[in-house]
Design a protein around this motif. Structure first.
Motif, PDB file in Angstrom:
ATOM      1  N   GLN A   1      24.518  17.702   0.657  1.00  0.00           N
ATOM      2  CA  GLN A   1      25.271  18.441  -0.350  1.00  0.00           C
ATOM      3  C   GLN A   1      25.584  17.549  -1.555  1.00  0.00           C
ATOM      4  N   ARG A   2      25.899  16.284  -1.285  1.00  0.00           N
ATOM      5  CA  ARG A   2      26.175  15.349  -2.383  1.00  0.00           C
ATOM      6  C   ARG A   2      24.926  15.079  -3.202  1.00  0.00           C
ATOM      7  N   ALA A   3      23.784  14.975  -2.502  1.00  0.00           N
ATOM      8  CA  ALA A   3      22.521  14.795  -3.226  1.00  0.00           C
ATOM      9  C   ALA A   3      22.255  16.001  -4.123  1.00  0.00           C
ATOM     10  N   ALA A   4      22.613  17.197  -3.608  1.00  0.00           N
ATOM     11  CA  ALA A   4      22.412  18.410  -4.403  1.00  0.00           C
ATOM     12  C   ALA A   4      23.292  18.391  -5.653  1.00  0.00           C
ATOM     13  N   ILE A   5      24.501  17.822  -5.514  1.00  0.00           N
ATOM     14  CA  ILE A   5      25.362  17.684  -6.699  1.00  0.00           C
ATOM     15  C   ILE A   5      24.668  16.815  -7.743  1.00  0.00           C
ATOM     16  N   CYS A   6      24.107  15.700  -7.272  1.00  0.00           N
ATOM     17  CA  CYS A   6      23.414  14.802  -8.201  1.00  0.00           C
ATOM     18  C   CYS A   6      22.249  15.524  -8.883  1.00  0.00           C
ATOM     19  N   ARG A   7      21.532  16.324  -8.109  1.00  0.00           N
ATOM     20  CA  ARG A   7      20.401  17.059  -8.678  1.00  0.00           C
ATOM     21  C   ARG A   7      20.880  18.018  -9.772  1.00  0.00           C
ATOM     22  N   MET A   8      22.070  18.598  -9.546  1.00  0.00           N
ATOM     23  CA  MET A   8      22.615  19.502 -10.560  1.00  0.00           C
ATOM     24  C   MET A   8      23.047  18.727 -11.800  1.00  0.00           C
ATOM     25  N   LEU A   9      23.578  17.522 -11.581  1.00  0.00           N
ATOM     26  CA  LEU A   9      24.164  16.770 -12.694  1.00  0.00           C
ATOM     27  C   LEU A   9      23.137  16.016 -13.535  1.00  0.00           C
ATOM     28  N   ILE A  10      21.935  15.807 -12.994  1.00  0.00           N
ATOM     29  CA  ILE A  10      20.973  14.937 -13.665  1.00  0.00           C
ATOM     30  C   ILE A  10      20.588  15.472 -15.041  1.00  0.00           C
ATOM     31  N   THR A  11      20.664  16.800 -15.221  1.00  0.00           N
ATOM     32  CA  THR A  11      20.321  17.362 -16.526  1.00  0.00           C
ATOM     33  C   THR A  11      21.533  17.407 -17.459  1.00  0.00           C
ATOM     34  N   GLU A  12      22.646  16.838 -17.008  1.00  0.00           N
ATOM     35  CA  GLU A  12      23.885  16.809 -17.771  1.00  0.00           C
ATOM     36  C   GLU A  12      24.294  18.182 -18.282  1.00  0.00           C
ATOM     37  N   PRO A  13      24.473  19.146 -17.361  1.00  0.00           N
ATOM     38  CA  PRO A  13      24.852  20.491 -17.791  1.00  0.00           C
ATOM     39  C   PRO A  13      26.306  20.534 -18.246  1.00  0.00           C
ATOM     40  N   ASP A  14      26.596  21.416 -19.206  1.00  0.00           N
ATOM     41  CA  ASP A  14      27.973  21.595 -19.667  1.00  0.00           C
ATOM     42  C   ASP A  14      28.703  22.609 -18.804  1.00  0.00           C
TER      43      ASP A  14
ATOM     44  N   PHE B   1      30.625  23.762  -0.797  1.00  0.00           N
ATOM     45  CA  PHE B   1      31.012  22.925   0.350  1.00  0.00           C
ATOM     46  C   PHE B   1      31.385  23.785   1.555  1.00  0.00           C
ATOM     47  N   GLY B   2      30.918  25.016   1.556  1.00  0.00           N
ATOM     48  CA  GLY B   2      31.283  25.950   2.614  1.00  0.00           C
ATOM     49  C   GLY B   2      30.887  25.478   3.998  1.00  0.00           C
ATOM     50  N   ALA B   3      29.793  24.696   4.054  1.00  0.00           N
ATOM     51  CA  ALA B   3      29.281  24.305   5.370  1.00  0.00           C
ATOM     52  C   ALA B   3      29.890  22.990   5.859  1.00  0.00           C
ATOM     53  N   LEU B   4      30.786  22.408   5.054  1.00  0.00           N
ATOM     54  CA  LEU B   4      31.305  21.087   5.427  1.00  0.00           C
ATOM     55  C   LEU B   4      32.632  21.200   6.187  1.00  0.00           C
ATOM     56  N   ASP B   5      32.950  20.166   6.920  1.00  0.00           N
ATOM     57  CA  ASP B   5      34.232  20.159   7.616  1.00  0.00           C
ATOM     58  C   ASP B   5      35.363  19.974   6.607  1.00  0.00           C
ATOM     59  N   GLU B   6      36.572  20.310   7.051  1.00  0.00           N
ATOM     60  CA  GLU B   6      37.741  20.333   6.177  1.00  0.00           C
ATOM     61  C   GLU B   6      37.941  19.022   5.398  1.00  0.00           C
ATOM     62  N   LEU B   7      37.854  17.900   6.112  1.00  0.00           N
ATOM     63  CA  LEU B   7      38.154  16.606   5.478  1.00  0.00           C
ATOM     64  C   LEU B   7      37.117  16.259   4.429  1.00  0.00           C
ATOM     65  N   THR B   8      35.834  16.376   4.805  1.00  0.00           N
ATOM     66  CA  THR B   8      34.766  16.088   3.863  1.00  0.00           C
ATOM     67  C   THR B   8      34.884  17.010   2.659  1.00  0.00           C
ATOM     68  N   ARG B   9      35.216  18.240   2.943  1.00  0.00           N
ATOM     69  CA  ARG B   9      35.311  19.235   1.887  1.00  0.00           C
ATOM     70  C   ARG B   9      36.363  18.857   0.858  1.00  0.00           C
ATOM     71  N   GLU B  10      37.538  18.433   1.332  1.00  0.00           N
ATOM     72  CA  GLU B  10      38.594  18.041   0.398  1.00  0.00           C
ATOM     73  C   GLU B  10      38.160  16.853  -0.451  1.00  0.00           C
ATOM     74  N   ARG B  11      37.484  15.902   0.195  1.00  0.00           N
ATOM     75  CA  ARG B  11      37.013  14.744  -0.563  1.00  0.00           C
ATOM     76  C   ARG B  11      36.008  15.165  -1.626  1.00  0.00           C
ATOM     77  N   MET B  12      35.125  16.086  -1.252  1.00  0.00           N
ATOM     78  CA  MET B  12      34.123  16.568  -2.193  1.00  0.00           C
ATOM     79  C   MET B  12      34.779  17.343  -3.339  1.00  0.00           C
ATOM     80  N   ASP B  13      35.848  18.110  -2.997  1.00  0.00           N
ATOM     81  CA  ASP B  13      36.576  18.860  -4.017  1.00  0.00           C
ATOM     82  C   ASP B  13      37.122  17.927  -5.082  1.00  0.00           C
ATOM     83  N   LEU B  14      37.734  16.841  -4.617  1.00  0.00           N
ATOM     84  CA  LEU B  14      38.326  15.904  -5.573  1.00  0.00           C
ATOM     85  C   LEU B  14      37.246  15.203  -6.391  1.00  0.00           C
ATOM     86  N   GLU B  15      36.124  14.914  -5.702  1.00  0.00           N
ATOM     87  CA  GLU B  15      34.992  14.299  -6.388  1.00  0.00           C
ATOM     88  C   GLU B  15      34.480  15.225  -7.496  1.00  0.00           C
ATOM     89  N   LEU B  16      34.398  16.497  -7.152  1.00  0.00           N
ATOM     90  CA  LEU B  16      33.944  17.494  -8.123  1.00  0.00           C
ATOM     91  C   LEU B  16      34.894  17.557  -9.315  1.00  0.00           C
TER      92      LEU B  16
END
Ligand SMILES: Nc1ncnc2c1ncn2[C@@H]1O[C@H](COP(=O)(O)OP(=O)(O)OP(=O)(O)O)[C@@H](O)[C@H]1O
Ligand SMILES: [Mg+2]
Lengths: 295, 264
Positions: free
Chosen positions: B150-163, B171-186
């Motif tokens: 999922q994190r790699a997919a984020i990078c794939r989305m960001l590589i074109t620098e979209p606005d 992050f629907g498929a991730l566990d609660e803890l990972t999900r919260e970390r990913m939320d903050l990362e996002l």
């Protein structure tokens, strides 16, 4: 005897671990299951050959009807010398190889293109695919005389028969592979504004590869069968013809030896395709598990 | 405009009178959708399964033409996937025959061709490093965990620098803890780039934690039943979730969803 000695060799280890009281069958079973694969295969071969020899020796079967394994092995050696010194048989084998490879290549090319068309059109999927599935399920080998009648006794009837035998699995598998890319993946590509060209080459073909290779593996085996069958009936040339001639002389040791070399040929060709599959579709689950098993 | 949106900020998405019916299935997926999303805003769509969230996002991404209504992105009609939009689907959908970094570079390769993609390699590796995937560049997706993919997919989305980032239950498929970390990362990524984020989610806390505005939807036909502006200080952290106001907002979203459920 050979079975019991290694078992007792393992005894100290199992004695150290748990109680020794296990049935003899269980012990032999686990011993067999834990053998390294090449040795296990060799073991089965030896058992089969011993059984074969036993039938010939004790069973009162005539050596003409069932030549003993040693005679066959000896004949394999004789044929090997002929093949190695470039004798008559080598020429015949070379002819058969040409028929198989030519037929397989033709079938691969035609099957791939037809499969692409069928897999990508609704008409192909609904109207043509079912027919090919029916033909694939039919005993295609029965068409051999037709090919001889159409294309004569030369090499062309043989390689065309090989192609006919092997084209359907390629068609069917390629067609099935064309719909292997998931809707999510297509959507992903479309969201990145991929051209249809890119969607085809960077997604659909890649997803189809494991299917195509599965088809090619069936195809190469079928091509060998097709070529040899056509040689049986279409007379005159090839390794299959030599098998027929030997059989008509009731030289069954020669027949078995020739079949041995045909099998080796089939294995080599099959192995080449498996190798290509592992190289180009390495990411596919089936090839990954195989890699893991090896370690 | 109400709280959480700034006066005079540029409108990114304007959707008016949007209706969508899937003809073949005769499903009225979306009805009377009107909304405006401003530059730099984070908005969430939340609602029961089948209420048309994915359909709406797919339309906004230019992958589906609506039956009726207008969708404007930066004042222009959306009639195909726009360049300035990055989209991420519920599943990571990495291609198993490409290494992680090659997957990240896929959008670039499709845009500019293989040869010019090399120039972006450092950028891709940099992105991977930022989401904690340093050292995994040359690994194949089969070797990544769900969260890593999922994190790699984020990078794939960001590589074109979209606005604009369109995220369908990323992050629907991730566990609660990972999900919260990913939320903050996002949140961090979006804030750093001043990106506009449209998030589809099933999780009320996630919607409240990330959003300036939450659209509660109801099903059959899919409609926006309530709009809840979230006025919590940024950047938000895990501590935010302990604030009384946060708890209050989650309660409001939940009640909005319950009301939408009773209506239909
Ligand atoms: N391609 C399609 N063809 C026909 N009907 C569809 C199609 N896609 C979605 N639908 C229908 O439209 C409605 C909305 O679907 P959508 O996928 O947008 O829901 P969702 O809110 O994203 O649900 P979930 O939370 O389960 O992902 C559903 O009733 C669904 O069955
Ligand atoms: Mg959805």
């Amino acid at each position: 005897m050979a079975l019991t000695t290694p078992v007792s060799g393992r005894e100290p280890r199992s004695a150290g671990g748990r109680r020794r009281k296990r049935s003899g069958l269980g012990r032999a079973g686990s011993f067999l299951n834990n053998l390294p694969q090449p040795i296990a295969v060799l073991l089965v071969v030896i058992v089969v050959l011993a059984f074969w020899q036993l039938i010939v020796a004790v069973g009162g079967v005539s050596e003409i009807i069932l030549p003993p394994p040693l005679a066959v092995i000896e004949e394999i050696g004789v044929v090997a010398v002929q093949l190695a010194t470039g004798g008559f048989l080598l020429g015949q084998l070379w002819l058969t190889i040409q028929e198989i490879v030519l037929g397989f290549l033709l079938a691969s090319a035609v099957g791939f293109l037809l499969g692409l068309w069928i897999g990508q059109t609704r008409f192909g999927q609904r109207a043509v695919m079912p027919l090919f599935v029916v033909v694939e399920a039919s005993p295609k080998i029965a068409f051999t005389p037709v090919f001889i009648a159409w294309f004569g006794f030369g090499i062309s009837s043989k390689f065309l028969m090989a192609a006919f035998m092997s084209v359907f699995p390629v068609i069917i598998n390629t067609a099935a592979g064309m719909s292997a890319a998931s809707e999510d993946e297509v959507k992903l590509f479309r969201s990145m504004r991929a051209s249809s060209w890119d969607i085809f080459w960077k997604l659909r073909i890649m997803r189809a590869l494991p299917f195509i290779f599965a088809g090619l593996k069936i195809a190469i085996v079928s091509a060998v069968t097709g070529a040899v069958a056509a040689e049986f009936i279409g007379g005159g040339v090839g390794f299959g013809e030599q098998v027929r001639v030997a059989a008509s002389r009731i030289a069954l040791d020669r027949v078995f030896a020739l079949i041995f070399y045909l099998s080796i040929l089939g294995l080599i060709l099959f192995g080449a395709i498996s190798w290509a599959q592992r190289k180009f579709a390495f990411w596919d689950v089936t090839s990954i598990t195989r890699k893991k098993e090896k370690k | 405009m109400s709280a959480g949106t700034l006066e005079g900020t540029r409108t990114v998405y304007r959707i008016e009178g949007l209706d969508h019916v899937f003809d073949a299935a005769e499903v009225h997926a979306l009805q009377d959708i009107d909304l405006r999303i401003l530059q730099g805003q984070v908005v969430s769509f939340i609602g029961p399964s089948g209420c048309g969230k994915s359909t709406l996002l797919t339309i906004m991404a230019g992958l589906l033409e609506p039956s009726r209504g207008t969708v404007l992105l930066n004042g222009e009609d959306v009639d195909g996937p726009p360049d300035e939009v990055g989209i991420m689907f519920q599943r990571a959908t990495l291609l198993p025959w490409r290494t992680t970094v090659e997957n990240v570079l896929l959008p670039i390769e499709l845009r500019h061709g293989k040869r010019r993609t090399k120039a972006y390699r450092d950028q891709a590796e940099d992105l991977l490093q930022r989401v904690g995937l340093a050292g995994f560049e040359r690994r194949y997706p089969g070797e990544l965990s769900g969260g890593m993919a999922q994190r790699a997919a984020i990078c794939r989305m960001l590589i074109t620098e979209p606005d604009v980032l369109l995220l369908d239950e990323p992050f629907g498929a991730l566990d609660e803890l990972t999900r919260e970390r990913m939320d903050l990362e996002l949140q961090r990524i979006a804030a750093a780039r001043d990106a506009t984020v449209v998030l589809v989610t099933h999780s009320i806390p996630e919607a409240v934690l990330l959003s300036d505005r939450v659209y509660a939807m109801s099903a059959r036909p899919g409609r926006i039943s309530e709009v809840i502006d979230i006025d919590l200080p940024r950047p938000r952290t895990l501590d935010t979730m302990a604030l009384p106001a946060f708890v209050d907002y989650t309660g409001r979203v939940r009640r909005a969803l319950d009301r939408g459920h009773e209506d239909s």
